[in-house]
Design a protein around this motif. Structure first.
Motif, PDB file in Angstrom:
ATOM      1  N   ASP A 161       4.052  30.696 -35.009  1.00 27.54           N
ATOM      2  CA  ASP A 161       3.959  29.281 -35.383  1.00 27.54           C
ATOM      3  C   ASP A 161       4.146  28.386 -34.159  1.00 27.54           C
ATOM      4  OD1 ASP A 161       6.673  27.960 -35.115  1.00 27.54           O
ATOM      5  OD2 ASP A 161       7.255  29.629 -36.384  1.00 27.54           O
ATOM      6  N   ASN A 162       3.695  27.152 -34.282  1.00 31.27           N
ATOM      7  CA  ASN A 162       3.835  26.186 -33.185  1.00 31.27           C
ATOM      8  C   ASN A 162       4.661  24.980 -33.609  1.00 31.27           C
ATOM      9  OD1 ASN A 162       2.043  25.075 -34.979  1.00 31.27           O
ATOM     10  ND2 ASN A 162       0.561  24.397 -33.439  1.00 31.27           N
ATOM     11  N   TYR A 163       5.626  25.238 -34.515  1.00 33.97           N
ATOM     12  CA  TYR A 163       6.429  24.120 -35.004  1.00 33.97           C
ATOM     13  C   TYR A 163       7.924  24.430 -35.111  1.00 33.97           C
ATOM     14  CZ  TYR A 163       4.891  26.818 -39.090  1.00 33.97           C
ATOM     15  OH  TYR A 163       4.554  27.829 -39.953  1.00 33.97           O
ATOM     16  N   SER A 164       8.327  25.708 -35.189  1.00 32.05           N
ATOM     17  CA  SER A 164       9.755  25.996 -35.345  1.00 32.05           C
ATOM     18  C   SER A 164      10.560  25.571 -34.117  1.00 32.05           C
ATOM     19  CB  SER A 164       9.984  27.479 -35.642  1.00 32.05           C
ATOM     20  OG  SER A 164       9.434  28.291 -34.632  1.00 32.05           O
ATOM     21  N   LYS A 165       9.976  25.755 -32.923  1.00 29.66           N
ATOM     22  CA  LYS A 165      10.677  25.301 -31.712  1.00 29.66           C
ATOM     23  C   LYS A 165      10.542  23.793 -31.538  1.00 29.66           C
ATOM     24  CE  LYS A 165      10.567  29.597 -29.079  1.00 29.66           C
ATOM     25  NZ  LYS A 165      10.159  30.270 -27.814  1.00 29.66           N
ATOM     26  N   TRP A 166       9.448  23.237 -32.055  1.00 27.94           N
ATOM     27  CA  TRP A 166       9.234  21.788 -31.963  1.00 27.94           C
ATOM     28  C   TRP A 166      10.270  21.041 -32.799  1.00 27.94           C
ATOM     29  CZ3 TRP A 166       7.536  18.186 -35.759  1.00 27.94           C
ATOM     30  CH2 TRP A 166       7.174  16.929 -35.257  1.00 27.94           C
ATOM     31  N   ILE A 167      10.635  21.601 -33.960  1.00 29.98           N
ATOM     32  CA  ILE A 167      11.652  20.968 -34.817  1.00 29.98           C
ATOM     33  C   ILE A 167      13.016  21.490 -34.386  1.00 29.98           C
ATOM     34  CG2 ILE A 167      12.446  20.604 -37.186  1.00 29.98           C
ATOM     35  CD1 ILE A 167       9.616  21.246 -38.132  1.00 29.98           C
ATOM     36  N   SER A 168      13.677  20.714 -33.562  1.00 34.66           N
ATOM     37  CA  SER A 168      14.953  21.133 -32.981  1.00 34.66           C
ATOM     38  C   SER A 168      16.010  21.378 -34.054  1.00 34.66           C
ATOM     39  CB  SER A 168      15.450  20.053 -32.015  1.00 34.66           C
ATOM     40  OG  SER A 168      16.771  20.323 -31.588  1.00 34.66           O
ATOM     41  N   GLU A 169      16.813  22.422 -33.854  1.00 35.72           N
ATOM     42  CA  GLU A 169      17.862  22.757 -34.824  1.00 35.72           C
ATOM     43  C   GLU A 169      18.934  21.676 -34.926  1.00 35.72           C
ATOM     44  OE1 GLU A 169      19.535  26.569 -34.083  1.00 35.72           O
ATOM     45  OE2 GLU A 169      17.605  27.612 -34.071  1.00 35.72           O
ATOM     46  N   SER A 170      19.125  20.927 -33.861  1.00 33.20           N
ATOM     47  CA  SER A 170      20.216  19.944 -33.829  1.00 33.20           C
ATOM     48  C   SER A 170      19.746  18.500 -33.980  1.00 33.20           C
ATOM     49  CB  SER A 170      20.987  20.086 -32.506  1.00 33.20           C
ATOM     50  OG  SER A 170      20.118  19.886 -31.396  1.00 33.20           O
ATOM     51  N   ASN A 171      18.441  18.292 -34.101  1.00 30.57           N
ATOM     52  CA  ASN A 171      17.906  16.937 -34.178  1.00 30.57           C
ATOM     53  C   ASN A 171      17.807  16.498 -35.640  1.00 30.57           C
ATOM     54  OD1 ASN A 171      16.445  14.526 -34.026  1.00 30.57           O
ATOM     55  ND2 ASN A 171      15.254  15.240 -32.263  1.00 30.57           N
ATOM     56  N   LYS A 172      18.890  15.924 -36.136  1.00 38.79           N
ATOM     57  CA  LYS A 172      18.947  15.506 -37.536  1.00 38.79           C
ATOM     58  C   LYS A 172      17.851  14.496 -37.861  1.00 38.79           C
ATOM     59  CE  LYS A 172      22.037  13.495 -40.994  1.00 38.79           C
ATOM     60  NZ  LYS A 172      23.379  12.934 -41.249  1.00 38.79           N
ATOM     61  N   GLU A 173      17.637  13.547 -36.960  1.00 38.70           N
ATOM     62  CA  GLU A 173      16.632  12.514 -37.186  1.00 38.70           C
ATOM     63  C   GLU A 173      15.249  13.134 -37.373  1.00 38.70           C
ATOM     64  OE1 GLU A 173      14.634   8.628 -34.928  1.00 38.70           O
ATOM     65  OE2 GLU A 173      16.073   9.910 -33.888  1.00 38.70           O
ATOM     66  N   GLN A 174      14.893  14.073 -36.507  1.00 38.54           N
ATOM     67  CA  GLN A 174      13.575  14.695 -36.581  1.00 38.54           C
ATOM     68  C   GLN A 174      13.421  15.542 -37.840  1.00 38.54           C
ATOM     69  OE1 GLN A 174      12.680  17.819 -33.763  1.00 38.54           O
ATOM     70  NE2 GLN A 174      10.555  17.138 -33.551  1.00 38.54           N
ATOM     71  N   ILE A 175      14.453  16.299 -38.195  1.00 38.29           N
ATOM     72  CA  ILE A 175      14.395  17.152 -39.382  1.00 38.29           C
ATOM     73  C   ILE A 175      14.218  16.309 -40.639  1.00 38.29           C
ATOM     74  CG2 ILE A 175      15.725  18.730 -40.842  1.00 38.29           C
ATOM     75  CD1 ILE A 175      16.977  19.829 -38.237  1.00 38.29           C
ATOM     76  N   GLU A 176      15.005  15.249 -40.760  1.00 36.81           N
ATOM     77  CA  GLU A 176      14.910  14.385 -41.940  1.00 36.81           C
ATOM     78  C   GLU A 176      13.583  13.635 -41.969  1.00 36.81           C
ATOM     79  OE1 GLU A 176      18.428  11.992 -41.828  1.00 36.81           O
ATOM     80  OE2 GLU A 176      19.665  13.551 -42.785  1.00 36.81           O
TER      81      GLU A 176
END
Length: 307
Positions: A161-176
């Motif tokens: 995939d080309n998105y699991s590393k793009w969505i940072s584990e610690s970036n709450k703003e990006q995940i939400e």
């Protein structure tokens, strides 16, 4: 050392409990649950607390005084060996919430499985429920084959995939933000409810993106090296990343430096139209386009410069 009781019932309970300690306590909770359900259906034995936190103790408490205790246990165990998939087949799913969500989604889409509790705190138990439920009359070989197929599909998708590393584990703003974006576009997986923790929400987001690739070709299923993201998924991921770049640009409020860029009449007209549709200034639109293209082609998945 054996103990002898004058009371026949107490002696029988003691002997049964000794047998239990030797032959049943080594069983997993999953196996005990299956045996309980089997005996409830086939021997009409009622267990007092279905939701017991200690299934082993419940099992022995209910059967310890029964003359047929050993017969019940041996019969249930014998049947279980032909019905219950060994725990080792599920090793890839243990502590893999993303894979568990993906598996339940496939079972829902492919097998019409909707017995699971969408609010469950333990999705692994929900996966077990599908494969262990007495309603599932498939042979153990066919169950293992299905589970193995889902495993190959998931690893084919998740390993490239080309998105699991793009969505940072610690970036709450990006995940939400990503969760909200996928919901608005109808892509977010609503089959299973996500939980409050950031890690769990991220797993649900990734599983929602994983399932876009489904179904895969047989070649992709049998050989992860042949898996290629389909065009639809590539477009979705690209739009999502560009939308995030736009959001970050709007939030940043960066100080701009004036530049004069000579553009052809056609290019300027297109820029003007794009800015109008997106309700942005031409400068803002140009800034987004440049940064989006740069992020996609000049940075790797970890955000490092490629050139």
């Amino acid at each position: 050392m054996s103990i002898n009781y004058s009371n026949e019932k107490r002696q029988r309970e003691f002997n049964n409990k000794s047998y239990f300690d030797k032959n049943v306590r080594s069983l997993t909770k999953r196996q005990v649950i299956w045996m309980q359900e089997y005996l409830s259906s086939n021997e009409n034995i009622r267990f007092s607390s279905v939701g017991s936190t200690n299934r082993h103790e419940e099992f022995i408490a209910q059967l310890s005084s029964d003359d047929k205790f050993r017969d019940y246990v041996e019969d249930a165990y014998s049947k279980m060996t032909y019905k219950v998939i060994p725990d080792r087949e599920f090793n890839w799913l243990i502590n893999n919430l993303r894979g568990q969500i993906f598996t339940l989604s496939i079972l829902y889409l492919e097998n019409g499985y909707n017995w699971f509790d969408i609010n469950s705190n333990d999705l692994m138990e929900e996966v077990y429920r599908f494969f262990d439920n007495k309603i599932n009359e498939n042979t153990i070989d066919s169950k293992i084959s299905l589970l193995s197929k889902i495993e190959r599909i998931w690893f084919s998708i998740s390993s490239k995939d080309n998105y699991s590393k793009w969505i940072s584990e610690s970036n709450k703003e990006q995940i939400e933000w990503t969760k909200d974006y996928l919901r608005k576009t109808g892509i977010y997986n609503e089959i299973i409810r996500d939980k409050a923790s950031l890690k769990e929400v991220r797993s649900h987001v990734l599983a929602s993106l994983d399932i876009i690739s489904y179904p895969l070709s047989e070649a992709s299923i049998n050989n992860s090296n042949k898996y290629v993201t389909n065009d639809r998924k590539e477009i979705i991921i690209d739009k999502m990343k560009r939308a995030w770049s736009q959001q970050k640009y709007r939030d940043a409020g960066k100080t701009k430096k004036s530049y004069h860029l000579p553009l052809t009449i056609q290019t300027h007209a297109r820029l003007e139209k794009m800015a109008e549709v997106n309700r942005l200034s031409q400068t803002a639109m140009l800034d987004i386009l440049i940064n989006s293209e740069y992020n996609l082609k000049f940075l790797d998945v970890d955000g490092n410069e490629i050139y």
